[in-house]
Design a protein around this motif. Structure first.
Motif, short mmCIF file in Angstrom:
data_model
loop_
_atom_site.label_atom_id
_atom_site.label_comp_id
_atom_site.label_asym_id
_atom_site.label_seq_id
_atom_site.Cartn_x
_atom_site.Cartn_y
_atom_site.Cartn_z
N ALA A 12 28.93 39.01 69.05
CA ALA A 12 28.58 40.37 68.78
C ALA A 12 28.86 40.81 67.65
O ALA A 12 28.37 41.89 67.01
CB ALA A 12 29.19 41.22 70.02
N ALA A 13 30.09 40.32 67.09
CA ALA A 13 30.66 41.06 65.83
C ALA A 13 29.41 40.57 64.43
O ALA A 13 29.64 41.22 63.51
CB ALA A 13 31.81 40.35 65.26
N ASP A 14 28.69 39.49 64.75
CA ASP A 14 27.81 39.05 63.64
C ASP A 14 26.97 40.36 63.14
O ASP A 14 26.53 40.57 62.08
CB ASP A 14 27.09 37.87 64.09
N TYR A 15 26.40 40.99 64.25
CA TYR A 15 25.46 42.07 64.15
C TYR A 15 26.13 43.04 63.12
O TYR A 15 25.30 43.85 62.32
CB TYR A 15 24.92 42.83 65.21
N LEU A 16 27.35 43.17 63.00
CA LEU A 16 28.09 44.11 62.34
C LEU A 16 28.15 43.65 60.70
O LEU A 16 28.44 44.79 59.95
CB LEU A 16 29.52 44.53 62.80
N ASN A 17 27.62 42.74 60.17
CA ASN A 17 27.61 42.18 58.97
C ASN A 17 26.50 43.04 58.35
O ASN A 17 26.34 42.94 57.00
CB ASN A 17 27.32 40.88 58.84
N ASP A 18 25.40 43.62 58.84
CA ASP A 18 24.31 44.14 58.25
C ASP A 18 24.83 45.66 58.08
O ASP A 18 25.07 46.59 58.91
CB ASP A 18 23.09 44.44 59.27
N LEU A 19 24.71 45.97 56.62
CA LEU A 19 25.39 47.21 56.07
C LEU A 19 24.25 48.28 55.96
O LEU A 19 23.05 47.77 55.00
CB LEU A 19 26.30 47.07 55.10
N GLY A 20 24.18 49.41 56.15
CA GLY A 20 23.33 50.46 55.97
C GLY A 20 23.80 51.36 54.81
O GLY A 20 23.09 52.49 54.67
N ILE A 21 24.82 50.78 54.05
CA ILE A 21 25.03 51.77 52.79
C ILE A 21 23.84 51.83 51.73
O ILE A 21 23.38 50.76 51.66
CB ILE A 21 26.56 51.00 52.37
N GLY A 22 23.63 52.89 51.26
CA GLY A 22 22.62 53.43 50.46
C GLY A 22 21.70 54.20 51.26
O GLY A 22 20.50 54.69 50.66
N GLY A 23 21.85 54.35 52.54
CA GLY A 23 20.92 55.20 53.11
C GLY A 23 20.91 56.68 53.04
O GLY A 23 20.16 57.40 53.31
N SER A 24 22.15 56.97 52.29
CA SER A 24 22.52 58.47 52.02
C SER A 24 22.46 59.40 53.11
O SER A 24 23.09 59.24 54.15
CB SER A 24 21.58 58.83 50.79
N ALA A 25 21.67 60.54 53.09
CA ALA A 25 21.85 61.56 54.11
C ALA A 25 21.27 61.16 55.43
O ALA A 25 21.76 61.49 56.55
CB ALA A 25 21.31 62.82 53.49
N GLY A 60 19.12 57.83 55.91
CA GLY A 60 18.56 56.69 56.01
C GLY A 60 17.76 56.19 54.89
O GLY A 60 17.36 54.86 54.66
N THR A 61 17.30 57.32 54.36
CA THR A 61 15.80 57.06 53.16
C THR A 61 16.38 56.68 51.70
O THR A 61 15.66 56.22 51.07
CB THR A 61 15.20 58.53 53.44
N GLY A 62 17.57 56.78 51.64
CA GLY A 62 18.23 56.44 50.37
C GLY A 62 18.00 57.73 49.29
O GLY A 62 18.06 57.27 48.22
N VAL A 63 17.96 58.87 49.57
CA VAL A 63 17.46 59.86 48.59
C VAL A 63 18.97 60.01 47.69
O VAL A 63 20.09 60.13 48.47
CB VAL A 63 17.16 61.32 49.14
N THR A 64 18.80 60.19 46.53
CA THR A 64 19.77 60.33 45.40
C THR A 64 20.54 59.10 45.20
O THR A 64 21.32 58.81 44.29
CB THR A 64 20.90 61.31 45.73
#
Length: 480
Positions: free
Chosen positions: A222-235, A237-241
């Motif tokens: 279950a922990a393996d899925y937590l390796n996928d990081l959404g950082i950069g999604g900003s406000a 998830g689209t990555g604006v700015t």
């Protein structure tokens, strides 16, 4: 009466107005607003929740220094301030209650303000001026609460994961060791808390070990899925700015800072912001571990019951007196503690489940309570399993005499006679044994139900704990 000391303050402003901030605080006005708004539990954020957020801020400063978006002077000051926190300094400055405004904006700003004020001090400026380093413009550059807090949860869990998995493994190994030590001891099996066929005490403990090993594997999966990081999604998830190279650079720096080499760039940052399903699934795996762990603890409490009016099949190390009024009483204190921890973890998972379901559209605003409960569950389980292993399991001793006493009195031993005399006759024999208070073995001999030279072979207790048909018969006799 003596007067209270006057607290020195400084004035800070934000879009809502001006507030007094303690003069010596590294946090600022937005943190003070959170302290005023959320005096809920009196709790501080859990340490992994602080560390993971600081990791993100430091990685962002490194990334922006590398891309040239943030000048080296400001970036280096933020990185140094973060290093100080990661080394254990300034931890008393992270003060926002876990029960706070949705998404974790207050916690994010608490971290932004602490790092900005400390960075400014390193550059020769005063606290509260936010120049040359500003908490929003520089520490939070290209970030949002909405992508940093989901990333934080993943990082914080992964940081705590090795200790949890180690604790499960060591507990499993200790149970396996007891299983080997107790392999020669046959005892009464029980189903529905009623007499059942014999089992070896070692088989029971080996099975406990296997159960916990399966739990360990499920938690790791279950922990393996937590390796996928959404950082950069900003406000949203689209990555604006956010500059295009930012997500990959962030993951690279987070690998280096955290020491977690398995971190991955998330393929769909919108999905990773919308859904708390990965955290909920991990919490569910912790719940499964708690359920099985609690069952083991309850079994130990049953087997140690007595010593004169219970089963008394095992003894646990005595860790404290068991009663303030009954001299000599010793309770199964460690398993009792484990049960309580497991109940708490199951409750935490219920909170996580409800909070994960309550996301709307692009964001789940219940992330602070998700983070707190998942991390609390990990902490409780890790500590409880360490104590159970060290103060209980490794010191468990068997009571072979009581195991032998109970197994000989089991009415279920009549089951071994079914291949010779059939189900109905065996059932009647079992009832007579209970009604007359006579052992099955003695009743069979007294009534000459089997030849004497066959009785002890059919009722060989050790053989009854292995697969096979007593005396090698392949079909039950009907009738009789």
């Amino acid at each position: 009466m003596p007067s209270s000391p006057v607290l020195e303050t400084r004035l800070e402003s934000d879009p809502l107005g001006t507030l007094e901030v303690p003069a010596d605080a590294l946090y600022g006005i937005q943190t003070v607003r959170a302290l005023h708004n959320f005096p809920i539990s009196g709790l501080r954020p859990l340490e992994p929740f602080v560390v993971a957020q600081v990791w993100i801020k430091q990685a962002a400063a490194r990334t922006h220094r590398a891309t040239g978006r943030l000048d080296a002077q400001r970036a280096t000051a933020i990185i140094t301030a973060a290093d100080e926190v990661l080394a254990g300094h300034h931890r008393d400055q992270f003060v926002v209650d876990p029960y706070q405004a949705g998404a974790g904006t207050s916690h994010n700003m608490n971290v932004n303000e602490v790092l900005a004020n400390r960075a400014n001090e390193l550059l020769g400026a005063a606290r509260g001026q936010y120049a040359p380093v500003h908490p929003n413009d520089h520490v939070n550059m290209a970030q949002s609460t909405n992508d940093t807090i989901p990333t934080n949860i993943r990082l914080a869990v992964l940081r705590q994961l090795p200790a949890l998995l180690r604790a499960v493994q060591e507990l499993s190994e200790a149970l396996q060791d007891r299983g080997r030590a107790f392999d020669g001891i046959v005892k009464a099996g029980r189903t529905h808390l009623q007499d059942a066929m014999p089992i070896r005490l070692g088989q029971e403990f080996t099975a406990y070990a296997g159960t916990l090993e399966r739990c360990r594997r499920r938690v790791a999966e279950a922990a393996d899925y937590l390796n996928d990081l959404g950082i950069g999604g900003s406000a949203v998830g689209t990555g604006v700015t956010v500059e295009p190279q930012y997500p990959a650079l962030m993951v690279q720096h987070l690998r280096e800072i955290s020491g977690i080499p398995t971190l991955r760039v998330g393929e769909d940052r919108i999905q990773l912001m919308q859904s708390m399903g990965d955290a909920a699934a991990f919490s569910g795996a912790l719940r499964g571990l708690a359920i099985d762990l609690s069952k083991v603890a309850s079994d130990l409490r049953l087997m140690v019951s007595g010593p004169r009016t219970g089963l008394d099949e095992i003894s646990l190390p005595a860790v404290q007196p068991g009663s303030s009024i009954m001299p000599g009483k010793i309770n199964p204190s460690i398993p009792e503690m484990v049960n309580q921890v497991c109940f708490q973890v199951i409750g935490c998972d219920t909170t996580v489940t409800m909070a994960a379901e309550h996301g709307q559209l692009e964001l789940n605003v219940m992330m602070p309570v998700i983070a707190h409960n998942v991390l609390l569950s990990m902490q409780l389980l890790t500590n409880a399993m360490d104590v159970l292993t060290q103060k209980c399991i490794t010191g468990i001793q068997a009571n072979p005499a009581m195991c032998a006493y109970w197994v000989e009195r089991s009415a279920a031993l009549a089951t071994a006679l079914m291949p010779q005399i059939g189900y109905a006759a065996a059932a009647e024999l079992s009832k007579r044994s209970v009604r007359e208070g006579v052992l099955i073995r003695d009743l069979v001999k007294r009534e000459a139900i089997l030849p004497l030279d066959q009785v002890d072979r059919v009722l060989d207790l050790r053989r009854l704990t292995e697969i096979g048909v007593p005396e090698g018969h392949h079909g039950a006799v009907t009738g009789g």
